[in-house]
Scaffold this active site. Structure first.
Site, PDB file in Angstrom:
ATOM      1  N   LYS B  34      14.170  49.341  42.244  1.00 35.61           N
ATOM      2  CA  LYS B  34      13.537  48.019  42.537  1.00 35.61           C
ATOM      3  C   LYS B  34      11.947  48.264  42.428  1.00 35.61           C
ATOM      4  CE  LYS B  34      15.217  45.511  46.024  1.00 35.61           C
ATOM      5  NZ  LYS B  34      15.535  44.457  45.311  1.00 35.61           N
ATOM      6  N   ARG B 104      12.034  45.801  51.843  1.00 38.95           N
ATOM      7  CA  ARG B 104      13.177  46.408  51.170  1.00 38.95           C
ATOM      8  C   ARG B 104      13.278  47.801  50.801  1.00 38.95           C
ATOM      9  NH1 ARG B 104      15.115  40.950  48.712  1.00 38.95           N
ATOM     10  NH2 ARG B 104      13.453  39.422  48.615  1.00 38.95           N
ATOM     11  N   GLY B 113      23.765  46.325  48.949  1.00 39.84           N
ATOM     12  CA  GLY B 113      24.389  46.163  50.017  1.00 39.84           C
ATOM     13  C   GLY B 113      24.353  47.026  51.313  1.00 39.84           C
ATOM     14  N   MET B 115      21.961  49.273  52.269  1.00 37.65           N
ATOM     15  CA  MET B 115      20.836  49.573  53.210  1.00 37.65           C
ATOM     16  C   MET B 115      20.168  48.087  53.575  1.00 37.65           C
ATOM     17  SD  MET B 115      19.263  52.860  51.616  1.00 37.65           S
ATOM     18  CE  MET B 115      19.037  52.371  49.794  1.00 37.65           C
ATOM     19  N   ARG B 348      16.229  41.286  34.492  1.00 32.94           N
ATOM     20  CA  ARG B 348      17.331  42.817  34.097  1.00 32.94           C
ATOM     21  C   ARG B 348      18.023  42.190  32.943  1.00 32.94           C
ATOM     22  NH1 ARG B 348      20.807  41.460  39.566  1.00 32.94           N
ATOM     23  NH2 ARG B 348      21.099  39.372  39.055  1.00 32.94           N
ATOM     24  N   HIS B 464      59.622  49.940  26.044  1.00 29.04           N
ATOM     25  CA  HIS B 464      60.076  49.348  24.743  1.00 29.04           C
ATOM     26  C   HIS B 464      59.333  47.996  24.303  1.00 29.04           C
ATOM     27  CE1 HIS B 464      62.598  46.682  22.061  1.00 29.04           C
ATOM     28  NE2 HIS B 464      62.591  47.767  21.245  1.00 29.04           N
ATOM     29  N   ARG B 570      56.412  56.044  13.787  1.00 23.34           N
ATOM     30  CA  ARG B 570      57.240  56.619  14.803  1.00 23.34           C
ATOM     31  C   ARG B 570      58.909  56.265  14.062  1.00 23.34           C
ATOM     32  NH1 ARG B 570      53.766  54.739  19.223  1.00 23.34           N
ATOM     33  NH2 ARG B 570      53.648  52.893  17.687  1.00 23.34           N
ATOM     34  N   GLY B 782      49.322  64.773  20.611  1.00 21.76           N
ATOM     35  CA  GLY B 782      50.174  63.632  21.214  1.00 21.76           C
ATOM     36  C   GLY B 782      49.567  63.583  22.657  1.00 21.76           C
ATOM     37  N   THR B 783      48.822  62.734  23.061  1.00 19.29           N
ATOM     38  CA  THR B 783      48.050  63.017  24.112  1.00 19.29           C
ATOM     39  C   THR B 783      48.752  62.287  25.367  1.00 19.29           C
ATOM     40  OG1 THR B 783      46.718  61.191  23.721  1.00 19.29           O
ATOM     41  CG2 THR B 783      45.558  63.635  23.575  1.00 19.29           C
ATOM     42  N   ASN B 784      49.756  61.334  24.949  1.00 26.05           N
ATOM     43  CA  ASN B 784      50.755  60.724  25.963  1.00 26.05           C
ATOM     44  C   ASN B 784      51.566  62.094  26.654  1.00 26.05           C
ATOM     45  OD1 ASN B 784      49.565  58.581  25.329  1.00 26.05           O
ATOM     46  ND2 ASN B 784      51.567  57.978  24.346  1.00 26.05           N
ATOM     47  N   ASP B 785      52.475  62.698  25.706  1.00 26.71           N
ATOM     48  CA  ASP B 785      53.095  63.662  26.140  1.00 26.71           C
ATOM     49  C   ASP B 785      52.269  64.814  26.839  1.00 26.71           C
ATOM     50  OD1 ASP B 785      55.358  62.400  26.140  1.00 26.71           O
ATOM     51  OD2 ASP B 785      56.336  63.565  24.558  1.00 26.71           O
ATOM     52  N   CYS B 848      46.870  60.770  18.292  1.00 26.49           N
ATOM     53  CA  CYS B 848      47.738  59.636  18.034  1.00 26.49           C
ATOM     54  C   CYS B 848      48.437  59.183  19.461  1.00 26.49           C
ATOM     55  CB  CYS B 848      48.901  59.765  17.090  1.00 26.49           C
ATOM     56  SG  CYS B 848      50.032  61.016  17.437  1.00 26.49           S
TER      57      CYS B 848
END
Lengths: 895, 895
Positions: B34, B104, B113, B115, B348, B464, B570, B782-785, B848
């Site tokens: 501030k 302030r 909020g 302080m 801002r 699915h 796939r 294959g970052t899911n698995d 992927c």
């Protein structure tokens, strides 16, 4: 060799040929295994049939120059042959006293049966008569001749074997001979003529009568056999470089069938089964090696040779001693006696049984033959396991009706029973029983303890039956899928065989066999020899050895077998016991806090008792207690059974009250079901979501510890949080649980020596081990789960469906659930260890997966610098020995 | 400051106090956010109410010396106050023209909020009268006074708020005031007296009338609020160091309620919703900020100020322009007009909607205000996603009846239907429908395509329904567990609401909301602005962007949205289609080779057609085709359904023929069932055990490629082997499949430009990537698995059961299935990349998993140096922008 005949031209070329007397055991690269072995025996002054070796370098030079002998090689070979003739007192092609030789391949690494051999080389129409006269056995001479032509035709001339076989059969038919051995000399003479005609027809040339031409051709053929298809495939499969080449050994043939002063036999310097220090073996007079193998005549025990040929026996005795002294190990020897003269054909370290291995190692140390370290290295760690369990007599014949997974080692015989209750009753009545179930459950525990062994038709090596059996040391076969268990009918079938309640069966938990009836057994024994050996192992090893044990009984056994603490005490097994399961279910299904609190209070009593039991037994030693790990639905009835039951109740409409109840339970179970429970709500995730359970467990541990300490028992509990993947999980759990620990100690006015640590069993935990180590005083690698997640293999699914095939097809070098995967799982462990030590250099590191009892895995653990391994109680002696061997081998390598 | 009054004693001490005119924007460490902001505005020549900042160092010194102001601080503050009084033309405590100030807190990082703040400081019995006279508003003056006492009491004197509240209520009751605002001046005056009595009673001292004493106490209280419990907890949670301390800002109060030449308002320099370059905001004359918020009077649009106060409006307009030029971004400004004088309270960067963000960035570039790179960085990548889907009007009010997982973004309205067939029929009849199902199956595909959106009561983000919906760009909400779908009754219930077939509903796939009835929507648009921005992004990014697409339709969309190839096609989804599933089942259940061959031949036709379709659409671009991955039992009926059916058939005894059939099928399915299918027989394991399927697929790919090439289409297929964990798996698969590829090309006399590579989705593969790269021309993470196995989280189980709670409780920083886990999964990726490049420096590396469309994950991929990311077609624009931002940010960091 170089100067044997003063021929200066040799000085210009490489030494391609070595007499046996010129080589040594450490020239395997150049002379191959067989050549180096013959050289070593010759050097040791043993009567080895004289011969020479053409080097592997010559073989490579042969290939490099387009399949021609390198310059000078043949001249060197001829010079060597002259020396051999002198030593043998025979000459190649000499009609009266012909030298016959064998021409054999011999590479650096043994490639059994992959390359070629020619025997009896040197025979021709003249020398065969000389051999007949010398042996007084024309049948033998002509049989050797026709075999030589046949073998030379196939190996050297590359002819099809079929025409020779056809003529051999025709000759037998013609003369009415039932076997090759009944063919008479005339018939054999005629076969020689016919065989030569086959050669002429196929090659357009006469069969070579000149022994020197025979030798030249045979040496080339053996060189070429290095690159036959079989040999190439074998090398590919065994990672043997193709660049090594083979050596060729040319050696004098000796004959054990030259009369009653001749013979042949095999013998061990000590009894390979008991270890007794006494020649052990058998022989036949006037016979060749094949005759012993063929089993037409019954061989004599070696001791009888003292009566038959006392001088030869005395010489053999002396040689056997010399060999043992020379090689400093039991020798397995082949010998031939030719007209009163003893020849040693081969000697090698003798394979021996478990008992013998231990006794021999200990005896040899006491004899001053080997050092303590060598004694420790002499016994295969895995063999020791056999000594701790009853085992099937290796000489027994029996009827295997099915096979399963060898889940817990040892063999057991008993009457088949089909329920745990019957097992208990019959056992109390003094009967020996084998409990046969589709699978076992916690309520079967007492029945399992009461049985000699356990057999299930389903489940794998980590099923309930398997884990409990290993813990209590009962033989166990699981997943014997060929048997169908009819529980109601109290029987099982395996193919056409039906086994009814009370019928005698045997299971072999070491091999996975299910056997009909009784089988002779060898009982277990921890001999004084084994104790002595293990005490030496304890001096040599760097790794500590702990046991995985869940009950006071297992812990006692573990201590007795040398465990230095408990590395894994699984608390959930305690929850599964018959009197507790209903309380656990009450806890899980509780709808309000009161019910939950009541259940926890009851469980606290039980758990405190459990820990008092184990900590008391392990007085003075550390006990690592893992907090609850499995998903909660494992404590509830199966979803599928409830599904069938509710469907049935709904259709029959008989019991609406029960239907309602079961439907409610079904809904609860359905809610908790998981697609992949291995990767679901378990381990510390459970502890974080339902803190009540782990808090109760920690309270129980500390209350037990305080009680015992007041009684004067020395306690060292180590609390282990399972399945941590992120440092925040451990931080939160540890903070919450340390609070409970402090609280109990304050309440009790006691101070307990304890540690907090974690399992490392999630790949992520290995990668961020530096962070996790900030909150863990110890790591214990849970390599079962770590292997599952690192490979993406669910053990339950993988072993049956594809893993065993992967191992069979050599896609994987071994089953990673049995032997730690060095590159993958081992690589992650290395990352974890490096990370952990960066944060906390003195962190204690152990392993508590099943790999903790596997010698090859223990070797890796030693290499990684772990503090200890932990395994099932009955594997502790194996682990002690394997740890010692790993330390000694590593020290040797590092030197 | 230092020399303002020539007092030399200052030179001895640190500078603890800065006038706003002395600071700059980059002094946040010292002045807090501030303070630095006020300084920057002051520096920019804006009319900011004058004030000064006491530094964070003073706060730390305060704590270090046992809560005492550091030497010199107070003197410096008093000197600063004198300056402020001069600027404001008012004096603290001046009865006629009193200066009031706010006190302030303001730390380096915003802690909203947490302080404390004290307003209207400087009031006492005399100055309150002065304020009443000045404003002509005694009610306002006394209300300010009683608020000040109340606030000071709570914050500075640490009193309970309850007694004040109680008296306030009593005053209202006594005077019949309905709200605080109706309290009359007399009542407020009396309250001031009562409040002072409360203070006296509680503290034993009089309420301080001396404004200097008030100020001293307030500054100390703000310092102390840095360490209140809320603030400490907030910093712990947000990783803000406790050592920073807070600054204190003392600023002149200005009042917008001093008559009709006063007022207050807020405004944006451009329209935050459309991006139009025109002041946008509102104001109220004769009012305070609270009045705008309270909504008692309706504010005027900012344009009206031109009429009300033309000079002020012109000044504001100029200031707004200056601010935009100064900060080079849209500004969101607060202002107050006190008696015709404009004060800027705050400015801002203005938050803006997706459309506005794009337009503003592009406009500002064209205005020469920002560079191309800055324009690219100005739009949040995630916002772009909104522009590609219909979305709910943010101003609309609606009735949410349930919530589920936001599985595919966008909103859709339509009539609820409960079967795929109905969806197709109604859609053909021109109706807009939402397909509502417990879950979807492959046979629902056509119905899903025909619908506006999909809603399921079960399933997660990889179910699915979710995967198909994302692929085709349909909004989708899954796992809305609060709804119960009654398929037979054609309705669903959500709590007390019942929705029947044909009823209108709306789903919001961006938020997961299920809404009753229709809702106003904003349609999707790829504006010319967006196209322009994305073209700049394409120039800036290093990462390629591909799409995951299984059908020609998706591929077309992907291309249209800028995908540079297919990163994941796939093939198993093709097997699931309604006309193929029976053939796949025939294949799986085949008992003999003939049946198997027939099924494969039929599938070959289908697959060839599939690949012809996709490769044609992707003419000239690479298409990565993953061979079959899921476990075979996914293609068979569910075990549980079969169990119920056979139980029912058995009990009713009605159809023994069907019972037999279903029992046989049950047995087959039981055999294939897996405890943890994620870690079971799937991926390349399947290909190795049942080579027929993958060989058929490769044949189909190459036959399709050859056909197209002959037609002049340029094809670049890339064959991808899934689930490789050991180099031997890839070696064997690649050898077998290369053989098929060569064979087809020979048959067809064609030469196709193709590559062989592998998914990297098993932790082990990362560790041994150096070996695997020997057989792979590309890796696709294959970052899911990989996330599932690295964490040991089964996504299906984890998200519902504990993962969301983990994120909520900040055990994990974010859901690792949405944003790549930098340390763990990212750590493994780094190991894999290093290993792969050691073996094959030019290896192509992609991703992927679903992370390929997530901006934060894309940043990590850029950092790791991947070649490309691949995501669902509708995420391609997001990925293009995110990739550009990652590249620019990294370049900035590296500079």
């Amino acid at each position: 060799m170089r100067c044997a005949n003063g021929d200066n031209s040799w000085a210009m070329t490489k030494q391609w040929v070595y007499l046996f007397s010129q080589g040594t055991a450490d020239m395997r690269d150049l002379l191959g295994g067989k050549g180096a072995g013959c050289a070593e025996m010759t050097r040791a002054g043993l009567p080895v049939p004289p011969g020479f070796t053409i080097t592997t370098e010559a073989c490579n030079a042969y290939y490099e120059s387009g399949e021609r002998f390198p310059d000078g090689m043949w001249d060197q070979a001829m010079a060597a042959l002259r020396e051999v003739e002198g030593l043998a007192g025979k000459k190649l092609g000499d009609v009266r006293n012909p030298l016959l030789v064998s021409v054999r391949s011999g590479a650096k690494f043994s490639m059994p049966g992959m390359m070629d051999t020619v025997l009896n080389l040197g025979l021709n129409p003249e020398t065969v008569e000389g051999l007949a006269n010398l042996t007084g056995n024309p049948r033998f001479a002509y049989d050797a001749y026709r075999r030589f032509i046949q073998m030379f035709g196939k190996i050297v001339l590359d002819l099809e074997p079929a025409p020779f076989e056809k003529e051999l059969e025709a000759a037998k038919t013609r003369t009415g001979a039932a076997s090759d051995a009944e063919l008479q000399p005339d018939a054999l003479k005629e076969l020689v003529t016919v065989f030569k005609a086959i050669v002429k027809r196929a090659t357009g040339s006469d069969f070579p009568n000149d022994p020197y031409k025979q030798l030249e051709a045979a040496v080339g053929a053996v060189f070429r056999s290095w690159n036959n298809n079989r040999a190439i495939a074998y090398r590919n499969n065994n990672n043997i470089p193709h660049s090594l080449g083979t050596a060729v050994n040319v050696q004098t043939m000796v004959f054990g069938n030259m009369g009653d002063d001749s013979g042949t036999g095999v013998a061990f310097t000590r009894n390979p089964s008991t270890g007794e220090k006494k020649l052990y073996g058998e022989y036949l007079l006037n016979a060749q090696g094949e005759d012993v193998v063929a089993g037409i005549r019954t061989p004599q025990p070696i001791a009888a040779l003292e009566r038959d040929l006392p001088d030869v026996y005395a010489q053999f005795q002396t040689i056997a001693n010399r060999l043992e002294q020379h090689y400093r190990d039991v020798q397995d020897m082949e010998f031939t006696i030719e007209r009163g003269r003893l020849f040693m054909l081969q000697t090698r370290a003798g394979k021996r049984g478990a008992e013998a291995a231990v006794k021999i190692a200990v005896d040899m140390l006491h004899e001053g033959l080997i050092t303590q370290e060598e004694a420790v290295l002499r016994v295969e760690a895995e063999q020791v396991d056999q000594l701790l369990h009853s085992r099937v007599d290796p000489n027994a014949k029996y009827d295997v009706i099915a096979r399963g997974t060898n889940a817990a080692p040892g063999a057991a015989t008993g009457q088949a029973v089909f329920s745990a209750d019957t097992a208990e009753e019959w056992s109390k009545a003094g009967k020996r029983v084998i409990l046969v179930r589709p699978k076992t459950d916690p309520e079967d525990y007492a029945g399992m303890i009461a049985s000699q062994g356990i057999l299930t038709s389903t489940g794998g090596a980590t099923s309930h039956a398997a884990v409990v059996a290993r813990g209590v040391g009962k033989p166990c076969v699981v997943g014997a899928e060929a048997i169908y268990v009819d529980e109601e009918g109290k029987r099982f079938t395996a193919g056409s065989v039906t086994v009814n309640e009370g019928d005698m069966i045997t299971i072999n938990g070491t091999t996975g066999e299910v056997i009909l009836g009784e089988v002779p057994m060898i009982p277990p024994e921890i001999s004084s020899h084994l104790s002595e050996l293990l005490s030496w192992a304890d001096q040599a090893r760097k790794l500590g050895v702990r046991a995985n044990a869940d009950y006071p009984r297992d812990s006692e056994k573990a201590r007795e077998l040398g465990a230095e603490g408990i590395g894994l005490c699984r608390t959930e097994h305690m929850f599964m016991e018959v009197d507790r399961l209903p309380i656990v279910q009450q806890l899980i299904l509780a709808k309000d806090d009161d019910t939950r609190r009541q259940a926890l209070a009851k469980l606290l009593e039980f758990q405190r008792g459990d820990f008092v039991g184990i900590l008391r037994v392990m007085h003075g030693l550390p006990v690592t207690i893992r907090l609850i790990d499995p998903p909660l639905h494992e404590f509830l009835p199966s979803y599928e059974e409830l599904l069938v039951e509710t469907t049935t109740l709904r259709l029959t409409g008989k019991d609406p009250q029960r239907l309602k109840e079961r439907e409610d339970l079904l809904a609860e179970v359905a809610q908790m079901r998981e697609a992949n429970p291995m990767l679901g709500l378990r381990g510390c995730r459970l502890g974080i979501l339902f803190p009540g359970i782990t808090e109760m467990q920690v309270r129980a541990i500390f209350e037990a510890a305080c009680i015992l300490q007041k009684e004067g028992v020395e306690v060292h509990p180590e609390i282990m949080i399972p399945l941590v993947g992120h440092v925040n999980e451990l931080r939160i759990e540890r903070e919450a649980l340390e609070r409970v620990a402090q609280q109990v100690m304050e309440e009790q006015g006691a101070k307990i020596d304890y540690k907090f640590g974690t399992m490392i069993e999630i790949p992520r935990a290995c990668i961020v081990a530096n962070e996790i180590a900030g909150y863990a005083e110890f790591f214990s690698f849970g390599t079962n789960d770590l292997t599952q997640m690192t490979f993406g293999f669910s053990r339950d699914d993988a072993e049956g469906k594809f893993l065993l095939k992967y191992v069979e097809d050599e896609i994987l070098p071994s089953n990673p659930f049995q032997t730690l995967d060095r590159d993958g799982v081992g690589g992650l462990m290395r990352i974890a260890i490096d990370g952990a030590r960066r944060t906390r250099p003195d962190i204690k590191l152990g392993i508590c997966g099943e790999h903790g009892g596997d010698p090859r895995s223990i070797e890796l653990c030693n290499e990684l610098g772990l503090s200890y391994v932990s395994c099932s109680p009955f594997r502790v002696p194996v682990a002690r020995l394997a740890a010692a061997q790993a330390a000694l081998t590593k020290a040797e390598k590092d030197r």
